[in-house]
Enzyme design. Structure first.
Site, PDB file in Angstrom:
ATOM      1  N   HIS A  64       4.695  -8.588  -7.441  1.00 36.72           N
ATOM      2  CA  HIS A  64       5.614  -7.849  -6.576  1.00 36.72           C
ATOM      3  C   HIS A  64       7.041  -8.241  -6.934  1.00 36.72           C
ATOM      4  O   HIS A  64       7.509  -9.321  -6.563  1.00 36.72           O
ATOM      5  CB  HIS A  64       5.284  -8.215  -5.117  1.00 36.72           C
ATOM      6  CG  HIS A  64       5.822  -7.229  -4.133  1.00 36.72           C
ATOM      7  ND1 HIS A  64       5.242  -6.007  -3.903  1.00 36.72           N
ATOM      8  CD2 HIS A  64       6.908  -7.272  -3.313  1.00 36.72           C
ATOM      9  CE1 HIS A  64       5.922  -5.351  -2.981  1.00 36.72           C
ATOM     10  NE2 HIS A  64       6.948  -6.102  -2.620  1.00 36.72           N
ATOM     11  N   HIS A  92       8.475   1.025  -5.961  1.00 35.17           N
ATOM     12  CA  HIS A  92       8.048   2.331  -5.440  1.00 35.17           C
ATOM     13  C   HIS A  92       8.174   3.442  -6.479  1.00 35.17           C
ATOM     14  O   HIS A  92       8.043   4.618  -6.154  1.00 35.17           O
ATOM     15  CB  HIS A  92       8.817   2.741  -4.168  1.00 35.17           C
ATOM     16  CG  HIS A  92       8.603   1.825  -2.997  1.00 35.17           C
ATOM     17  ND1 HIS A  92       8.958   2.167  -1.707  1.00 35.17           N
ATOM     18  CD2 HIS A  92       8.074   0.587  -2.920  1.00 35.17           C
ATOM     19  CE1 HIS A  92       8.655   1.174  -0.886  1.00 35.17           C
ATOM     20  NE2 HIS A  92       8.125   0.196  -1.613  1.00 35.17           N
ATOM     21  N   HIS A 146       6.407  -2.908  -5.639  1.00 36.42           N
ATOM     22  CA  HIS A 146       7.695  -3.149  -4.989  1.00 36.42           C
ATOM     23  C   HIS A 146       8.773  -2.105  -5.272  1.00 36.42           C
ATOM     24  O   HIS A 146       9.487  -1.724  -4.359  1.00 36.42           O
ATOM     25  CB  HIS A 146       8.262  -4.542  -5.295  1.00 36.42           C
ATOM     26  CG  HIS A 146       9.602  -4.793  -4.664  1.00 36.42           C
ATOM     27  ND1 HIS A 146       9.773  -4.916  -3.299  1.00 36.42           N
ATOM     28  CD2 HIS A 146      10.858  -4.928  -5.197  1.00 36.42           C
ATOM     29  CE1 HIS A 146      11.065  -5.126  -3.027  1.00 36.42           C
ATOM     30  NE2 HIS A 146      11.740  -5.120  -4.154  1.00 36.42           N
ATOM     31  N   GLU A 204       2.236  -3.626   2.221  1.00 34.85           N
ATOM     32  CA  GLU A 204       3.361  -4.311   2.882  1.00 34.85           C
ATOM     33  C   GLU A 204       4.330  -3.355   3.580  1.00 34.85           C
ATOM     34  O   GLU A 204       5.175  -3.798   4.353  1.00 34.85           O
ATOM     35  CB  GLU A 204       4.122  -5.195   1.888  1.00 34.85           C
ATOM     36  CG  GLU A 204       4.993  -4.424   0.934  1.00 34.85           C
ATOM     37  CD  GLU A 204       6.280  -5.144   0.578  1.00 34.85           C
ATOM     38  OE1 GLU A 204       6.519  -6.237   1.091  1.00 34.85           O
ATOM     39  OE2 GLU A 204       7.044  -4.583  -0.213  1.00 34.85           O
ATOM     40  N   ASN A 205       4.210  -2.045   3.313  1.00 31.27           N
ATOM     41  CA  ASN A 205       5.104  -1.069   3.946  1.00 31.27           C
ATOM     42  C   ASN A 205       4.345  -0.080   4.830  1.00 31.27           C
ATOM     43  O   ASN A 205       4.880   0.960   5.202  1.00 31.27           O
ATOM     44  CB  ASN A 205       5.850  -0.240   2.882  1.00 31.27           C
ATOM     45  CG  ASN A 205       6.669  -1.076   1.938  1.00 31.27           C
ATOM     46  OD1 ASN A 205       6.447  -1.062   0.735  1.00 31.27           O
ATOM     47  ND2 ASN A 205       7.604  -1.815   2.476  1.00 31.27           N
ATOM     48  N   ASN A 265       7.445  -8.876  -0.139  1.00 32.53           N
ATOM     49  CA  ASN A 265       8.605  -9.445   0.549  1.00 32.53           C
ATOM     50  C   ASN A 265       8.660  -9.040   2.025  1.00 32.53           C
ATOM     51  O   ASN A 265       9.351  -9.668   2.817  1.00 32.53           O
ATOM     52  CB  ASN A 265       9.910  -9.058  -0.159  1.00 32.53           C
ATOM     53  CG  ASN A 265      10.055  -7.568  -0.359  1.00 32.53           C
ATOM     54  OD1 ASN A 265       9.129  -6.898  -0.824  1.00 32.53           O
ATOM     55  ND2 ASN A 265      11.204  -7.032  -0.003  1.00 32.53           N
ATOM     56  N   HIS A 266       7.910  -7.987   2.404  1.00 28.48           N
ATOM     57  CA  HIS A 266       7.870  -7.580   3.816  1.00 28.48           C
ATOM     58  C   HIS A 266       6.619  -8.095   4.534  1.00 28.48           C
ATOM     59  O   HIS A 266       6.274  -7.586   5.603  1.00 28.48           O
ATOM     60  CB  HIS A 266       7.921  -6.050   3.929  1.00 28.48           C
ATOM     61  CG  HIS A 266       9.192  -5.457   3.398  1.00 28.48           C
ATOM     62  ND1 HIS A 266      10.440  -5.840   3.840  1.00 28.48           N
ATOM     63  CD2 HIS A 266       9.407  -4.515   2.438  1.00 28.48           C
ATOM     64  CE1 HIS A 266      11.363  -5.150   3.187  1.00 28.48           C
ATOM     65  NE2 HIS A 266      10.768  -4.352   2.323  1.00 28.48           N
ATOM     66  N   ASP A 317       2.421   0.553  -3.300  1.00 32.96           N
ATOM     67  CA  ASP A 317       2.948   0.418  -1.933  1.00 32.96           C
ATOM     68  C   ASP A 317       2.688   1.643  -1.041  1.00 32.96           C
ATOM     69  O   ASP A 317       3.287   2.702  -1.250  1.00 32.96           O
ATOM     70  CB  ASP A 317       4.460   0.187  -1.955  1.00 32.96           C
ATOM     71  CG  ASP A 317       4.865  -1.041  -2.768  1.00 32.96           C
ATOM     72  OD1 ASP A 317       4.417  -1.157  -3.931  1.00 32.96           O
ATOM     73  OD2 ASP A 317       5.640  -1.863  -2.252  1.00 32.96           O
TER      74      ASP A 317
HETATM   75 FE   FE2 Z   1       8.452  -4.965  -1.538  1.00 29.69          FE
END
Ligand code: FE2
Length: 258
Positions: free
Chosen positions: A149, A176, A174, A39-40, A67-68, A8
């Site tokens: 994820h 991190h 996910h 995603e982040n 999820n983001h 991530d």
């Molecule tokens: Fe995530």
């Protein structure tokens, strides 16, 4: 071929690590193919057109989400045209974008896909195991690479064992936090529970620590502000695969701190 998987990428600190160090890692390890979780990348939440292009310009072949995926509204402007972008395969409805992409590298077809876990996650998702079975039945490829994820280590490990020998590389994203368990499963799948994040080290998984500490001390909601100060990290995994046998021959963990 040598494949680099990057965990991530979180906000400005993560982008800075990619900008300043990805070329060096790519050259040092002789990397042929890069999969990165984005995603982040936009202020810790979601992705924009510009940041997607930023990753492609840095030789990333496939960008995965999570999820983001839809947290930044700009995603709706480009996801259906983004050929190298993958969101989770197991959304239950008719969701924009694609859950997998098949690319060609030399004489090999490489399918990169992403599924999301359901434990402590979005409970309305379809089963990641069944969705993967469907993919393997319907999409023929020389190599399969999965970004799982998910939050729960047990769900990731169970998934790894279930698809051991059928998916070449299964890496988690996910949480991190990089796990110390990169290994080959009994039937040859390269497995690692979480690649870890690329971004601020002196933070709570990318966010200013004082805010998250306040949340735990008071129970009050706080606005998540990405941390751009202090040390930064780039986490991932290099996997070497024999182009003929398709077997994993070597791997090396990346845990760079600057
Ligand atoms: Fe995530």
């Amino acid at each position: 071929m040598k494949i680099l998987l990057i965990g991530d990428i979180f906000s400005a600190a993560g982008r800075e690590m990619i900008e300043n160090h990805l070329d060096e890692i790519r050259t040092k390890h002789g990397i042929n193919f890069i999969v990165a979780n984005g995603e982040n990348i936009a202020h810790g939440n979601g992705i924009t057109t510009n940041y997607y292009k930023f990753l492609l310009e840095h030789h990333v072949n496939v960008v995965t989400l999570g999820n983001h995926s839809f947290a930044n509204h700009d995603i709706y402007n480009f996801i259906d045209d983004a050929k190298n972008l993958v969101r989770p395969l197991n959304y239950p409805g008719n969701v924009p974008g694609q859950g997998y992409v098949t690319l060609r590298y030399n004489n090999l077809t490489v399918t990169v896909f992403q599924v999301m876990g359901r434990t402590f996650m979005n409970s309305s998702l379809d089963c990641p195991f069944q969705k993967t079975e469907e993919l393997l039945n319907n999409v023929k490829s020389d190599l399969y690479i999965c970004d799982f994820h998910a939050e729960a280590t047990s769900e990731k490990i169970a998934y790894g064992h279930h698809f051991d020998g059928r998916v070449n590389i299964i890496v988690g994203t996910h949480t991190h936090v990089q796990t110390n368990d990169a290994h080959l499963l009994p039937n040859g799948t390269m497995y690692m529970t979480d690649l870890g994040m690329t971004g601020s080290l002196d933070s709570v998984i990318g966010v200013e620590s004082s805010l998250i500490i306040k949340k735990f001390l008071t129970g009050l909601p706080v606005r998540h502000v990405p941390c751009d100060k202090g040390r930064k990290q780039l986490n991932g995994l290099v996997v070497e695969i024999n182009d003929i046998s398709h077997k994993v021959t070597n791997f090396e963990i990346i845990n760079m701190v600057k």
